[in-house]
Scaffold this active site. Sequence first.
Site, PDB file in Angstrom:
ATOM      1  N   HIS A 140       7.584 -13.393  -2.686  1.00  0.00           N
ATOM      2  CA  HIS A 140       6.959 -13.064  -1.727  1.00  0.00           C
ATOM      3  C   HIS A 140       5.926 -13.184  -1.339  1.00  0.00           C
ATOM      4  CE1 HIS A 140      11.170 -10.798  -2.591  1.00  0.00           C
ATOM      5  NE2 HIS A 140      11.094 -10.467  -1.396  1.00  0.00           N
ATOM      6  N   ARG A 178       7.007  14.361  10.798  1.00  0.00           N
ATOM      7  CA  ARG A 178       6.168  13.763   9.195  1.00  0.00           C
ATOM      8  C   ARG A 178       7.866  13.525   8.810  1.00  0.00           C
ATOM      9  NH1 ARG A 178       3.721  17.540  11.690  1.00  0.00           N
ATOM     10  NH2 ARG A 178       0.789  16.871  12.565  1.00  0.00           N
ATOM     11  N   LYS A 235      17.743  -3.506  -9.365  1.00  0.00           N
ATOM     12  CA  LYS A 235      16.832  -2.328  -8.382  1.00  0.00           C
ATOM     13  C   LYS A 235      16.525  -0.983  -9.027  1.00  0.00           C
ATOM     14  CE  LYS A 235      14.380  -2.695  -4.676  1.00  0.00           C
ATOM     15  NZ  LYS A 235      14.295  -2.941  -2.922  1.00  0.00           N
ATOM     16  N   LYS A 290      11.346   1.352   1.306  1.00  0.00           N
ATOM     17  CA  LYS A 290      10.127   0.477   1.269  1.00  0.00           C
ATOM     18  C   LYS A 290      11.081   0.363   2.991  1.00  0.00           C
ATOM     19  CE  LYS A 290       7.819  -1.979  -1.443  1.00  0.00           C
ATOM     20  NZ  LYS A 290       7.425  -3.473  -1.886  1.00  0.00           N
ATOM     21  N   ASN A 329       8.988  -8.368  -6.177  1.00  0.00           N
ATOM     22  CA  ASN A 329       7.699  -9.140  -5.140  1.00  0.00           C
ATOM     23  C   ASN A 329       8.352 -10.649  -5.774  1.00  0.00           C
ATOM     24  OD1 ASN A 329       7.844  -7.390  -2.866  1.00  0.00           O
ATOM     25  ND2 ASN A 329       5.594  -6.810  -4.365  1.00  0.00           N
ATOM     26  N   HIS A 363       6.681 -14.625   1.903  1.00  0.00           N
ATOM     27  CA  HIS A 363       5.341 -13.642   3.416  1.00  0.00           C
ATOM     28  C   HIS A 363       4.717 -14.809   3.973  1.00  0.00           C
ATOM     29  CE1 HIS A 363       6.727  -9.236   2.206  1.00  0.00           C
ATOM     30  NE2 HIS A 363       7.406 -10.251   2.573  1.00  0.00           N
ATOM     31  N   GLU A 419       5.181   1.287  -6.422  1.00  0.00           N
ATOM     32  CA  GLU A 419       4.518   0.493  -6.824  1.00  0.00           C
ATOM     33  C   GLU A 419       3.198   0.311  -7.095  1.00  0.00           C
ATOM     34  OE1 GLU A 419       6.052  -2.667  -4.412  1.00  0.00           O
ATOM     35  OE2 GLU A 419       4.220  -3.388  -4.635  1.00  0.00           O
ATOM     36  N   ARG A 479       7.274  -2.635 -10.067  1.00  0.00           N
ATOM     37  CA  ARG A 479       8.155  -2.894  -9.181  1.00  0.00           C
ATOM     38  C   ARG A 479       7.089  -3.614  -8.199  1.00  0.00           C
ATOM     39  NH1 ARG A 479      10.642   1.149  -4.225  1.00  0.00           N
ATOM     40  NH2 ARG A 479      11.300  -0.878  -2.781  1.00  0.00           N
ATOM     41  N   HIS A 528      14.158 -14.298   6.374  1.00  0.00           N
ATOM     42  CA  HIS A 528      12.844 -14.096   4.910  1.00  0.00           C
ATOM     43  C   HIS A 528      13.632 -14.774   3.341  1.00  0.00           C
ATOM     44  CE1 HIS A 528      10.897 -10.850   2.670  1.00  0.00           C
ATOM     45  NE2 HIS A 528      12.448 -10.821   1.658  1.00  0.00           N
ATOM     46  N   GLU A 576      17.655 -12.891  -2.748  1.00  0.00           N
ATOM     47  CA  GLU A 576      16.885 -11.966  -3.460  1.00  0.00           C
ATOM     48  C   GLU A 576      18.070 -11.856  -4.963  1.00  0.00           C
ATOM     49  OE1 GLU A 576      14.269 -10.290  -2.261  1.00  0.00           O
ATOM     50  OE2 GLU A 576      14.602 -10.799  -0.470  1.00  0.00           O
TER      51      GLU A 576
HETATM   52  P1  NAD Z   1      18.114  -8.785   9.578  1.00  0.00           P
HETATM   53  O1  NAD Z   1      17.848  -8.170   9.275  1.00  0.00           O
HETATM   54  O2  NAD Z   1      18.075 -10.166  10.783  1.00  0.00           O
HETATM   55  O3  NAD Z   1      19.885  -9.895   9.939  1.00  0.00           O
HETATM   56  C1  NAD Z   1      20.233 -10.967   9.895  1.00  0.00           C
HETATM   57  C2  NAD Z   1      20.946 -11.678  10.936  1.00  0.00           C
HETATM   58  O4  NAD Z   1      22.962 -10.824  11.103  1.00  0.00           O
HETATM   59  C3  NAD Z   1      20.583 -10.934  12.329  1.00  0.00           C
HETATM   60  O5  NAD Z   1      21.170 -11.569  13.249  1.00  0.00           O
HETATM   61  C4  NAD Z   1      21.899  -9.351  12.737  1.00  0.00           C
HETATM   62  O6  NAD Z   1      21.885  -8.726  13.604  1.00  0.00           O
HETATM   63  C5  NAD Z   1      23.037 -10.409  11.852  1.00  0.00           C
HETATM   64  N1  NAD Z   1      23.788  -9.190  11.319  1.00  0.00           N
HETATM   65  C6  NAD Z   1      24.055  -8.058  10.430  1.00  0.00           C
HETATM   66  N2  NAD Z   1      25.044  -8.111   9.774  1.00  0.00           N
HETATM   67  C7  NAD Z   1      26.128  -8.748  10.538  1.00  0.00           C
HETATM   68  C8  NAD Z   1      27.372  -9.049   9.424  1.00  0.00           C
HETATM   69  N3  NAD Z   1      27.541  -8.512   9.025  1.00  0.00           N
HETATM   70  N4  NAD Z   1      28.381  -9.858  10.377  1.00  0.00           N
HETATM   71  C9  NAD Z   1      27.265 -10.292  11.086  1.00  0.00           C
HETATM   72  N5  NAD Z   1      25.918 -10.633  11.553  1.00  0.00           N
HETATM   73  C10 NAD Z   1      25.171  -9.615  11.146  1.00  0.00           C
HETATM   74  O7  NAD Z   1      18.128 -10.391   8.196  1.00  0.00           O
HETATM   75  P2  NAD Z   1      18.387  -9.428   6.650  1.00  0.00           P
HETATM   76  O8  NAD Z   1      17.962 -11.096   6.290  1.00  0.00           O
HETATM   77  O9  NAD Z   1      18.956  -8.260   6.442  1.00  0.00           O
HETATM   78  O10 NAD Z   1      17.208  -8.403   6.365  1.00  0.00           O
HETATM   79  C11 NAD Z   1      15.741  -9.418   6.325  1.00  0.00           C
HETATM   80  C12 NAD Z   1      15.084  -8.531   6.310  1.00  0.00           C
HETATM   81  O11 NAD Z   1      15.027  -7.393   5.636  1.00  0.00           O
HETATM   82  C13 NAD Z   1      13.408  -8.643   6.835  1.00  0.00           C
HETATM   83  O12 NAD Z   1      12.373  -8.063   7.948  1.00  0.00           O
HETATM   84  C14 NAD Z   1      12.648  -8.283   4.881  1.00  0.00           C
HETATM   85  O13 NAD Z   1      11.144  -8.036   5.382  1.00  0.00           O
HETATM   86  C15 NAD Z   1      13.343  -6.695   5.309  1.00  0.00           C
HETATM   87  N6  NAD Z   1      13.520  -6.684   3.478  1.00  0.00           N
HETATM   88  C16 NAD Z   1      13.415  -5.362   3.393  1.00  0.00           C
HETATM   89  C17 NAD Z   1      13.025  -4.537   1.528  1.00  0.00           C
HETATM   90  C18 NAD Z   1      13.172  -3.719   1.567  1.00  0.00           C
HETATM   91  O14 NAD Z   1      12.795  -2.955  -0.148  1.00  0.00           O
HETATM   92  N7  NAD Z   1      12.795  -2.585   2.567  1.00  0.00           N
HETATM   93  C19 NAD Z   1      13.677  -5.879   1.214  1.00  0.00           C
HETATM   94  C20 NAD Z   1      13.773  -7.512   0.955  1.00  0.00           C
HETATM   95  C21 NAD Z   1      13.589  -7.389   2.947  1.00  0.00           C
HETATM   96  N1  GLY Z   2      11.807  -6.349  -2.071  1.00  0.00           N
HETATM   97  C1  GLY Z   2      10.661  -5.180  -3.012  1.00  0.00           C
HETATM   98  C2  GLY Z   2      11.030  -3.910  -3.165  1.00  0.00           C
HETATM   99  O1  GLY Z   2      11.267  -3.307  -2.561  1.00  0.00           O
HETATM  100  O2  GLY Z   2      10.093  -3.219  -3.419  1.00  0.00           O
END
Ligand code: NAD
Ligand code: GLY
Length: 368
Positions: free
Chosen positions: A245, A118, A224, A140, A242, A249, A234, A238, A262, A182
């Site tokens: 997005h 939890r 942010k 998130k 998006n 998405h 949100e 907030r 993404h 982003e």
């Molecule tokens: P990812 O986590 O897939 O990383 C991209 C690639 O880079 C992967 O292959 C990873 O292994 C590699 N990598 C990571 N660090 C590295 C480094 N230092 N050197 C070499 N390779 C490296 O993708 P991302 O773009 O970081 O994140 C995308 C995800 O984030 C999506 O799932 C999206 O929905 C999510 N997201 C979440 C929020 C939130 O608020 N929680 C906001 C935006 C995006």
């Molecule tokens: N990336 C959208 C949020 O954090 O709200």
Amino acid sequence: MQTLHVDLGERSYPIHIGENLLGNTDLIRPHVTGKQVMIVTNTTVAPLYLSKAEQMFSGYQIESLVLPDGEHYKDLKTLNKIFDALLEARFDRSCTLVALGGGVIGDMTGFAAASYQRGVNFIQIPTTLLSQVDSSVGGKTGVNHPLGKNMIGAFHQPQCVVADTSTLNTLADRELSAGIAEVIKYGMLGDEEFFCWLEANMNDLLKREPDALAYAIFRSCEDKAKIVAADEKEAGQRALLNLGHTFGHAIETGMGYGEWLHGEAVGTGMIIAADLSKRMGWINQDDFHRVEVLIDKADLPIRAPASMTYEKFMDLMQRDKKTISGQIRLVLLKAIGEAIITADYDQELLAQALNEHHALPSTRKIGI
Ligand code: NAD
Ligand code: GLY
């Protein structure tokens, strides 16, 4: 090193941004609870940074879990591997989970931390540009469902975020550009001055000039952090984060997770949002062009894949988390630096914007 604070009362936390922070024990120790630490990472990041991350937690019972790499592993099955590892190692509810990697690892580990017994302590060590400017901040967490992106999740704030900008040196160019999408988002939705800075400094970002990167990361996190502090769950503003997005998405889900990154999908989604805003008469052609040129300059795709027809977009967008009673709410622009969330747009103009941007040839350059 620069430090920002996300101001959320008793859930407030620092974001440390700087070079060579991995291995710096002092940044982490105040935020570790209990004696058990699990570092979750993936097969790409582990060989690069896991041993340095483990050094930060010496003296604790450390378990490291290396997951497969990729957006298509951001699912309940892979999440369950984290719970398996926690239970097998008999981790109790005083433990700390650490996400070492990009947004996929961060979102999944955060969700595991939100739900294991939890809710347990959580630390983010983001290693992609996208995760340093966006996903590691704001709490998130979650996983994808085959029918929709990030559909299963929870809000769970980290205790601290350590963004070591040196890790970006090993990032693939395509991933860097995805992160820049982003960054551009913050300029478009609420920070015109930053948008102008990006227009002037995009080449330096692409060349990974340390000062330019550090500035862009700091400014993005600052923007942010303000929005999250004002609207953690949100209920209102907030949702502006998006921007792009709802369209993005749909592209990610429609193409199959991992096909389009993404950030790439968000970049194209922001162009569609700007196009609809132009058709609504809210922004002029010049501003639309500035958006398209900047996204193109960041070496991001500027057209959705041809297979994303109007019908496919609409079907997928109906399932967006912002959709209420069947009404798709979109983040649109009143100006560069001023976004709104609204369901009050013309359906025919939306159809035109979607048709325009999926039908054009998939050329990346627009003659600038
Ligand atoms: P990812 O986590 O897939 O990383 C991209 C690639 O880079 C992967 O292959 C990873 O292994 C590699 N990598 C990571 N660090 C590295 C480094 N230092 N050197 C070499 N390779 C490296 O993708 P991302 O773009 O970081 O994140 C995308 C995800 O984030 C999506 O799932 C999206 O929905 C999510 N997201 C979440 C929020 C939130 O608020 N929680 C906001 C935006 C995006
Ligand atoms: N990336 C959208 C949020 O954090 O709200």
